[in-house]
Design a protein around this motif. Sequence first.
Motif, mmCIF file in Angstrom:
data_model
loop_
_atom_site.group_PDB
_atom_site.id
_atom_site.type_symbol
_atom_site.label_atom_id
_atom_site.label_comp_id
_atom_site.label_asym_id
_atom_site.label_seq_id
_atom_site.Cartn_x
_atom_site.Cartn_y
_atom_site.Cartn_z
ATOM 1 N N PRO A 155 -26.384 -27.435 -15.788
ATOM 2 C CA PRO A 155 -25.402 -27.545 -15.631
ATOM 3 C C PRO A 155 -24.514 -26.397 -15.559
ATOM 4 C CG PRO A 155 -26.607 -28.692 -17.070
ATOM 5 C CD PRO A 155 -27.484 -28.058 -16.570
ATOM 6 N N SER A 160 -19.620 -26.491 -17.462
ATOM 7 C CA SER A 160 -19.994 -28.010 -18.360
ATOM 8 C C SER A 160 -20.293 -29.087 -17.232
ATOM 9 C CB SER A 160 -19.240 -28.507 -19.459
ATOM 10 O OG SER A 160 -20.174 -28.843 -20.171
ATOM 11 N N THR A 162 -22.703 -30.946 -13.915
ATOM 12 C CA THR A 162 -23.633 -30.998 -13.323
ATOM 13 C C THR A 162 -23.247 -31.389 -11.981
ATOM 14 O OG1 THR A 162 -24.024 -33.446 -14.085
ATOM 15 C CG2 THR A 162 -24.643 -31.424 -15.815
ATOM 16 N N TRP A 189 -29.784 -31.309 -20.619
ATOM 17 C CA TRP A 189 -29.584 -31.970 -19.333
ATOM 18 C C TRP A 189 -31.071 -32.516 -18.789
ATOM 19 C CZ3 TRP A 189 -25.870 -35.315 -19.152
ATOM 20 C CH2 TRP A 189 -25.352 -35.999 -18.133
ATOM 21 N N GLN A 272 -22.286 -33.933 -29.017
ATOM 22 C CA GLN A 272 -21.742 -35.377 -28.463
ATOM 23 C C GLN A 272 -20.431 -35.041 -29.453
ATOM 24 O OE1 GLN A 272 -22.125 -36.307 -26.046
ATOM 25 N NE2 GLN A 272 -20.582 -38.058 -26.302
ATOM 26 N N GLU A 293 -16.211 -33.467 -20.103
ATOM 27 C CA GLU A 293 -16.938 -34.450 -21.001
ATOM 28 C C GLU A 293 -18.140 -33.115 -20.568
ATOM 29 O OE1 GLU A 293 -18.412 -38.476 -20.653
ATOM 30 O OE2 GLU A 293 -19.560 -37.486 -22.361
ATOM 31 N N THR A 295 -22.384 -31.493 -21.134
ATOM 32 C CA THR A 295 -23.163 -31.858 -20.971
ATOM 33 C C THR A 295 -24.292 -31.352 -21.709
ATOM 34 O OG1 THR A 295 -23.102 -30.986 -19.066
ATOM 35 C CG2 THR A 295 -22.286 -33.043 -18.813
ATOM 36 N N SER A 296 -23.796 -30.326 -22.177
ATOM 37 C CA SER A 296 -24.950 -28.831 -22.783
ATOM 38 C C SER A 296 -24.157 -28.595 -24.023
ATOM 39 C CB SER A 296 -24.035 -27.672 -21.802
ATOM 40 O OG SER A 296 -24.982 -27.661 -20.279
#
Length: 351
Positions: A155, A160, A162, A189, A272, A293, A295-296
């Motif tokens: 990512p 962030s 991907t 991820w 999250q 959003e 992802t890391s």
Amino acid sequence: MYNLNEKICNLQPYTHSSGGYKVRLDANESAFELPCNMLEDITSIVKNIDFNRYPDPTANKLCKAFAKFYDIDYTLVTAGNGSDELISVILSAFLMKNDKLVVCEKDFSMYNFYANIFEIECITFDKKIDLNIDIDNLIKCVNENNAKAVIFSNPCNPTSKTMSKDDIVKLINNVNALVILDEAYMDFWNETLLAEIQKYDNLIILRTASKAVGLASLRLGFAVACEKISNAIKSVKSPYNVNTISQEIGTYIYQNKKYLLDLKNYIVNLRQTLYNSIKEIESKYPNKIEVIEGTSNFIFIKTPYSKCIYDYLLDNDISIRYMGDYIRITAGKSEENEILINHLKSYLFKI
Ligand SMILES: *Cc1c(COP(=O)(O)O)cnc(C)c1O
């Protein structure tokens, strides 16, 4: 009078907040100290080090522990003094002066930094408005410029965003260039190409122990590549690049698979929760912030108030990363994230 040359005369030493702030959410490190029982093990490991001897130049035990953790062949792994060192070693050795390197915008700033020092020509590839990469355009960019290499994070830090494995494989297969794939955040991820490394003769994957593994202080990074490329990296790196303390402690940590997987899951949950909280704030003030959003282990936010938010948080002992029209916030411990959220809310309410 001695004059510094033009590529270094305007540089300044790298600085960071150095623990000056109570809540540090600016460097994407792990917020978690090692548990006591592991610290005790580490103490006895350190006591047994031959401090008078040079480190193992191949970092054999460490590479084996790393390779076992990721289920890959350890002979294809090279350890570095942080992946930063490996980026520097790879760019300096695999490219010649004035060779072209494709770098994406936005991406990790060190790629341009080292390329400039080595007098490599950087070709900037612009991402789409939504910060994603159009893979066909990237392939075209590499080929039309006759670039010798392309480097990017997946990512991506800071966005962030991907890329899928399929897209990256398409890139690898359709360029006549070295693909340097920085997977610094891939522990968070699931689109790693580590398992397929042997299939490609133009791919280097970089990993680090500084983020999900929680060992930023030790400076441990890894380059994984096919035999020919691995052999070249091992041949050009400085012989004793990873000190014995880092080798020994790194080996011990990578052998604790359950600890690492639990830590990773814990951090993903915190990220999250942080994302959900900021998303809620966004719904109240849609003109003030736009959240991307995550992802890391961090959240990337677009806001016209980036500088004011950054300054306000600093005044309140919270450091985040200011990046022009954006801010980047690392997920910290739960109580740290709460402090951040409360201050963010009260500030956005005021302006
Ligand atoms: C943090 C980071 C690194 C550097 O990792 P070190 O191993 O600490 O040098 C490399 N790439 C990206 C994208 C990062 O965010």
